[in-house]
Design a protein around this motif. Structure first.
Motif, mmCIF file in Angstrom:
data_model
loop_
_atom_site.group_PDB
_atom_site.id
_atom_site.type_symbol
_atom_site.label_atom_id
_atom_site.label_comp_id
_atom_site.label_asym_id
_atom_site.label_seq_id
_atom_site.Cartn_x
_atom_site.Cartn_y
_atom_site.Cartn_z
ATOM 1 N N GLY A 67 0.796 -1.211 0.000
ATOM 2 C CA GLY A 67 0.000 0.000 0.000
ATOM 3 C C GLY A 67 0.833 1.268 0.000
ATOM 4 N N GLN A 68 0.152 2.405 0.057
ATOM 5 C CA GLN A 68 0.803 3.712 0.016
ATOM 6 C C GLN A 68 0.428 4.553 1.226
ATOM 7 O OE1 GLN A 68 -0.573 5.021 -4.007
ATOM 8 N NE2 GLN A 68 1.516 5.795 -4.198
ATOM 9 N N ILE A 69 1.397 5.350 1.703
ATOM 10 C CA ILE A 69 1.165 6.332 2.761
ATOM 11 C C ILE A 69 1.566 7.696 2.221
ATOM 12 C CG2 ILE A 69 1.778 7.064 5.098
ATOM 13 C CD1 ILE A 69 2.486 4.127 5.696
ATOM 14 N N LEU A 70 0.647 8.655 2.315
ATOM 15 C CA LEU A 70 0.915 9.999 1.823
ATOM 16 C C LEU A 70 0.753 11.008 2.955
ATOM 17 C CD1 LEU A 70 -0.786 8.323 -0.572
ATOM 18 C CD2 LEU A 70 -0.285 10.430 -1.820
ATOM 19 N N ILE A 71 1.665 11.964 3.016
ATOM 20 C CA ILE A 71 1.573 13.078 3.962
ATOM 21 C C ILE A 71 1.628 14.365 3.150
ATOM 22 C CG2 ILE A 71 2.675 14.298 5.879
ATOM 23 C CD1 ILE A 71 3.705 11.633 6.891
ATOM 24 N N GLY A 72 0.576 15.166 3.275
ATOM 25 C CA GLY A 72 0.500 16.374 2.463
ATOM 26 C C GLY A 72 0.486 16.073 0.975
#
Length: 358
Positions: A67-72
């Motif tokens: 999966g993916q983790i995005l911040i801003g």
């Protein structure tokens, strides 16, 4: 004089899974969520549900298996903790005992490229924000637990992170102090417009501080909503019982029309929002404070007998035996004329029961 500012950013998980080692059981299983910038969102659930692992993946202390983790809006999935603009307040506070309060707050700033004067001004601003401007020369051992917690918060805030993380921050404090410190955390979050992700297993704490609560169970999200949504309309029995107490009864949906269900509960017929359920066997949840005790034989009540009556100062608690099982009822009327052994009628006001899933 430097001021602490907000660089608040959103956090997003896209189908994130975390599996440790050779385990076949995910600690976090295909979780998707989005936390808006400037909001305080709590991850709530029992031990082992995946909430702390989720927090640590935001921090970069654990890496996602998939999966993916995005911040801003920026993909940080493979970035280490040192390359993420995130600060974390640990359960243990993690203060350096040999350093003064001010030195503890300055510590992270020393490695952030700020000039010496800027470091001093930011540390001073951080201590002022948490109400400890006169405590800079003290050692952590000279502070109370609540004051140590505030030092840990100041140390995190001075870095002006995009996301501020709290891992069970109040678990080492007594009940009265927990209430006071959680109010301070919420006040600072709202004042600065911070993005905060907050982990706890204490449902009252979560209800008190959160814009949204994400309830986790067995590595997945059981329900995501505002505190009122989760309390008033739990999705299933787990959420109903974990967010406060709930009486859960078997019932039958006899018909549904225009989103409204006719529900059979013992000899009673209730009219409730259908919440997507169709005719057939069902369950409903009713909060203890939203049931009523009435004289025996009152129309539209469920017959029962009080098996226990307890005075606890601010309210009375009753356990009522009925043909559908025991019910727990709470009333603020400490002069209510009911006692153990008395036959009563259990009432279900319009805002009381709600249909739930499994």
């Amino acid at each position: 004089m430097a001021e602490i500012r907000s660089n608040a950013a959103s956090v997003e998980f896209r189908d994130v899974t975390k599996i440790y080692g050779k385990s076949r059981t995910p600690a976090v299983d295909d979780v998707s969520l989005k936390i808006e910038a400037g909001r305080l969102v709590t991850l709530l659930g029992p031990s082992g549900c995946g909430k702390t692992t989720t927090l640590r993946m935001i921090a970069g202390l654990e890496m996602a298996t998939a999966g993916q983790i995005l911040i801003g809006g920026v993909d940080v999935t493979t970035l280490p903790a040192t390359d993420r603009d995130v600060s974390m307040v640990f359960q243990s506070y993690a203060l350096f005992p040999h350093m003064t309060v001010e030195e503890n707050v300055r510590y992270g700033l020393r490695f952030s490229g700020f000039a010496k004067q800027e470091v001093a001004e930011r540390a001073s601003a951080g201590l002022d924000l948490v109400g400890l401007s006169d405590y800079g020369s003290r050692l952590p051992s000279q502070l109370s637990g609540g004051q140590q917690q505030r030092v840990a918060v100041a140390r995190a805030l001075v870095l002006e992170p995009q996301v501020l993380l709290f891992d069970e921050p109040l678990s080492n404090l007594d009940a009265k102090l927990r209430r006071h410190v959680r109010e301070e955390i919420r006040e600072i979050q709202q004042k600065l417009g911070l993005t905060v992700v907050y982990v706890t297993h204490d449902q009252e704490e979560a209800l008190a501080v959160s814009d949204r609560i994400i309830v986790m169970n067995n590595a997945v999200i059981a329900q995501d909503g505002t505190p009122r949504e989760l309390y008033d309309a739990p999705a299933n029995g787990f959420v109903a019982d974990f967010i406060g107490e709930a009486n859960i009864f078997d019932c039958a949906i006899e018909s549904v029309e225009d989103g409204v269900a006719s529900v059979r509960l013992g000899d009673l017929t209730l009219t409730l929002p259908a919440r997507g359920f169709g005719p057939g066997p069902a369950r409903l949840a009713a909060r203890p404070g939203r049931l009523t005790l009435n004289p025996h034989g009152t129309p539209d009540t469920l017959p029962g007998t009080i098996s226990k009556a307890t005075y606890v100062g601010s309210h009375l608690e009753f356990v009522v035996s009925t043909g559908l099982g025991e019910a727990f009822v709470v009333t603020p009327d400490v002069d209510a004329p009911f006692q153990a052994g008395q036959a009563v009628g259990l009432g279900f006001p319009a805002r009381g029961p709600v249909l739930i899933g499994g």
